[in-house]
Enzyme design. Structure first.
Site, PDB file in Angstrom:
ATOM      1  N   TYR A   1      18.240 -46.054  23.499  1.00 51.78           N
ATOM      2  CA  TYR A   1      18.608 -45.560  24.899  1.00 51.78           C
ATOM      3  C   TYR A   1      19.693 -45.704  25.606  1.00 51.78           C
ATOM      4  O   TYR A   1      20.796 -44.528  26.313  1.00 51.78           O
ATOM      5  CB  TYR A   1      17.296 -45.814  25.620  1.00 51.78           C
ATOM      6  CG  TYR A   1      17.189 -45.747  27.171  1.00 51.78           C
ATOM      7  CD1 TYR A   1      16.824 -44.331  27.600  1.00 51.78           C
ATOM      8  CD2 TYR A   1      17.417 -46.577  28.099  1.00 51.78           C
ATOM      9  CE1 TYR A   1      16.901 -44.316  28.950  1.00 51.78           C
ATOM     10  CE2 TYR A   1      17.797 -46.370  29.424  1.00 51.78           C
ATOM     11  CZ  TYR A   1      16.779 -44.942  29.947  1.00 51.78           C
ATOM     12  OH  TYR A   1      17.448 -45.076  31.228  1.00 51.78           O
TER      13      TYR A   1
ATOM     14  N   SER B   1      22.624 -45.269  33.391  1.00 55.44           N
ATOM     15  CA  SER B   1      21.577 -46.319  33.699  1.00 55.44           C
ATOM     16  C   SER B   1      22.629 -47.834  33.270  1.00 55.44           C
ATOM     17  O   SER B   1      24.011 -47.297  32.472  1.00 55.44           O
ATOM     18  CB  SER B   1      20.502 -46.614  32.171  1.00 55.44           C
ATOM     19  OG  SER B   1      19.753 -47.641  32.269  1.00 55.44           O
TER      20      SER B   1
HETATM   21  N1  LIG Z   1      13.276 -45.838  35.379  1.00 54.38           N
HETATM   22  C1  LIG Z   1      14.442 -46.452  35.719  1.00 54.38           C
HETATM   23  O1  LIG Z   1      14.612 -48.031  34.952  1.00 54.38           O
HETATM   24  C2  LIG Z   1      15.493 -45.881  35.074  1.00 54.38           C
HETATM   25  C3  LIG Z   1      17.179 -47.245  34.921  1.00 54.38           C
HETATM   26  C4  LIG Z   1      18.496 -46.191  35.128  1.00 54.38           C
HETATM   27  C5  LIG Z   1      18.212 -45.468  34.537  1.00 54.38           C
HETATM   28  N2  LIG Z   1      16.786 -44.155  34.818  1.00 54.38           N
HETATM   29  C6  LIG Z   1      17.165 -42.693  34.543  1.00 54.38           C
HETATM   30  O2  LIG Z   1      16.995 -41.986  35.802  1.00 54.38           O
HETATM   31  C7  LIG Z   1      16.274 -40.600  35.319  1.00 54.38           C
HETATM   32  C8  LIG Z   1      14.931 -39.763  36.000  1.00 54.38           C
HETATM   33  O3  LIG Z   1      14.441 -41.432  35.574  1.00 54.38           O
HETATM   34  P1  LIG Z   1      12.807 -41.685  36.023  1.00 54.38           P
HETATM   35  O4  LIG Z   1      12.562 -43.673  36.171  1.00 54.38           O
HETATM   36  O5  LIG Z   1      12.918 -40.753  37.344  1.00 54.38           O
HETATM   37  O6  LIG Z   1      11.560 -41.167  35.391  1.00 54.38           O
HETATM   38  P2  LIG Z   1      11.044 -39.945  35.366  1.00 54.38           P
HETATM   39  O7  LIG Z   1      10.088 -40.339  36.474  1.00 54.38           O
HETATM   40  O8  LIG Z   1      10.087 -39.973  33.676  1.00 54.38           O
HETATM   41  O9  LIG Z   1      12.166 -39.165  35.147  1.00 54.38           O
HETATM   42  C9  LIG Z   1      12.468 -39.065  33.952  1.00 54.38           C
HETATM   43  C10 LIG Z   1      12.166 -37.021  33.861  1.00 54.38           C
HETATM   44  O10 LIG Z   1      13.005 -36.801  32.567  1.00 54.38           O
HETATM   45  C11 LIG Z   1      12.365 -35.552  32.058  1.00 54.38           C
HETATM   46  N3  LIG Z   1      12.195 -35.764  30.750  1.00 54.38           N
HETATM   47  C12 LIG Z   1      11.389 -36.506  29.816  1.00 54.38           C
HETATM   48  N4  LIG Z   1      11.784 -35.770  28.906  1.00 54.38           N
HETATM   49  C13 LIG Z   1      12.114 -34.570  27.972  1.00 54.38           C
HETATM   50  C14 LIG Z   1      11.899 -33.431  28.028  1.00 54.38           C
HETATM   51  N5  LIG Z   1      12.171 -33.823  26.416  1.00 54.38           N
HETATM   52  N6  LIG Z   1      12.242 -32.313  28.377  1.00 54.38           N
HETATM   53  C15 LIG Z   1      12.458 -32.030  29.744  1.00 54.38           C
HETATM   54  N7  LIG Z   1      12.476 -33.149  30.249  1.00 54.38           N
HETATM   55  C16 LIG Z   1      12.197 -34.130  29.997  1.00 54.38           C
HETATM   56  C17 LIG Z   1      10.572 -36.168  32.986  1.00 54.38           C
HETATM   57  O11 LIG Z   1       9.991 -34.879  32.668  1.00 54.38           O
HETATM   58  P3  LIG Z   1       8.454 -34.916  32.821  1.00 54.38           P
HETATM   59  O12 LIG Z   1       7.408 -35.397  33.912  1.00 54.38           O
HETATM   60  O13 LIG Z   1       7.463 -33.795  31.781  1.00 54.38           O
HETATM   61  O14 LIG Z   1       7.675 -36.098  31.520  1.00 54.38           O
HETATM   62  C18 LIG Z   1      11.284 -36.314  33.586  1.00 54.38           C
HETATM   63  O15 LIG Z   1      11.022 -35.373  35.365  1.00 54.38           O
HETATM   64  C19 LIG Z   1      16.469 -40.987  34.270  1.00 54.38           C
HETATM   65  O16 LIG Z   1      18.096 -39.972  33.721  1.00 54.38           O
HETATM   66  C20 LIG Z   1      16.534 -42.296  33.429  1.00 54.38           C
HETATM   67  O17 LIG Z   1      17.062 -42.282  32.213  1.00 54.38           O
HETATM   68  C21 LIG Z   1      16.114 -44.995  34.929  1.00 54.38           C
END
Ligand SMILES: NC(=O)c1ccc[n+]([C@@H]2O[C@H](COP(=O)([O-])OP(=O)(O)OC[C@H]3O[C@@H](n4cnc5c(N)ncnc54)[C@H](OP(=O)(O)O)[C@@H]3O)[C@@H](O)[C@H]2O)c1
Length: 251
Positions: free
Chosen positions: A157, A144
């Protein structure tokens, strides 16, 4: 085809219920991916994603894991590779913390660091072994911009992502000459279930746009993919802001 840079035939997704991972899976299937191993925490949603994907053609298997259990990382990765070679591993697991609630709470800090750094790093160490043994393949790690210059407003984070980003980029160096490698993805604010209820900044992007940027970045063989690309210049400049000034900025 086994070219993880362009058109991987087989993929392992750690955090397959992520909105970004889901959008990326659609792109990979369009581009000819025929086998997917999906690993996630929410087993009901995991089966929904698997069913949606199977309907598009590929064979799909599923694995459940919880990233707060850091010791599970190796067995989850081993199970992911048990069915044969994997061209591309996507590490999408992540948890956006509640900064004011979390920053002085040791258990919450530990959980945020486990999910955003310790579990993904342990998994990547094992992924690197598998890919090096295969002699090809690539891991894509969702880092990120929050980890590029850590801000007061989300430093729990951001610190965990900074650790993961540094670890993944350096682990990639250890793979030189093996045919395998690691690509780091640095999205900005993405409108996904992770950011639900938060105010999106003007530069916010979507899971589909991040997926497009990842595919394009892999085709360019980029070691680091920014999404959107314009964030590279902005965050490179922010890195240069002197600490005393940085501390006075309102974010
Ligand atoms: N959204 C943003 O603004 C953003 C920006 C920069 C980077 N990112 C990164 O991109 C990646 C994907 O994010 P996203 O936006 O697609 O968000 P998301 O839909 O919330 O995806 C997060 C993933 O992590 C899983 N997760 C969370 N806690 C967990 C645990 N204890 N054990 C196993 N799995 C767990 C979630 O599972 P559940 O479905 O069960 O919750 C989901 O599969 C993440 O690494 C995030 O940090 C996101």
């Amino acid at each position: 085809m086994n070219d993880a840079f362009a058109r991987p035939a087989s993929v392992l997704v750690l955090g397959a219920t992520s909105d970004i991972a889901r959008a990326l899976l659609d792109r990979l299937v369009e581009d000819g991916c025929t086998h997917a191993v999906l690993a996630a925490r929410d087993e009901r949603r995991l089966e929904e994603v698997a069913a949606e994907l199977r309907a598009a053609g590929p064979t799909v298997s599923t694995l459940a894991f919880d990233a707060t259990e850091v010791g599970s990382a190796c067995s989850v990765v081993d199970a992911g590779f048990a069915g044969g070679r994997i061209d591309l591993v996507v590490v999408a697991v992540g948890l956006l913390c509640d900064q004011p609630e979390d920053e002085r709470d040791p258990e919450r800090v530990a959980r945020c660091v486990a999910v955003n750094f310790a579990w993904p790093a342990a998994a990547l160490a094992r992924v690197a072994d598998h890919l090096a043994r295969q002699g090809s393949g690539r891991a894509v790690v969702l880092s990120s911009v929050a980890g590029v210059r850590v801000r007061r407003s989300n430093f729990v984070y951001g610190s965990a992502k900074a650790g993961l980003d540094a670890y993944a980029r350096t682990l990639d160096q250890t793979l030189a000459g093996t045919g395998a490698g690691i690509t780091v993805v640095r999205p900005g604010f993405v409108v996904s279930k992770m950011t639900a209820g938060r105010t999106a900044p003007p530069i916010a992007t979507t899971p589909e746009a991040v997926a497009r940027d990842v595919v394009a970045g892999l085709e360019r063989r980029s070691a680091v993919i920014w999404s959107p690309r314009s964030l590279a210049a902005l965050f490179t400049a922010l890195r240069l802001v002197p600490e005393p000034l940085w501390r006075r900025l309102p974010f």
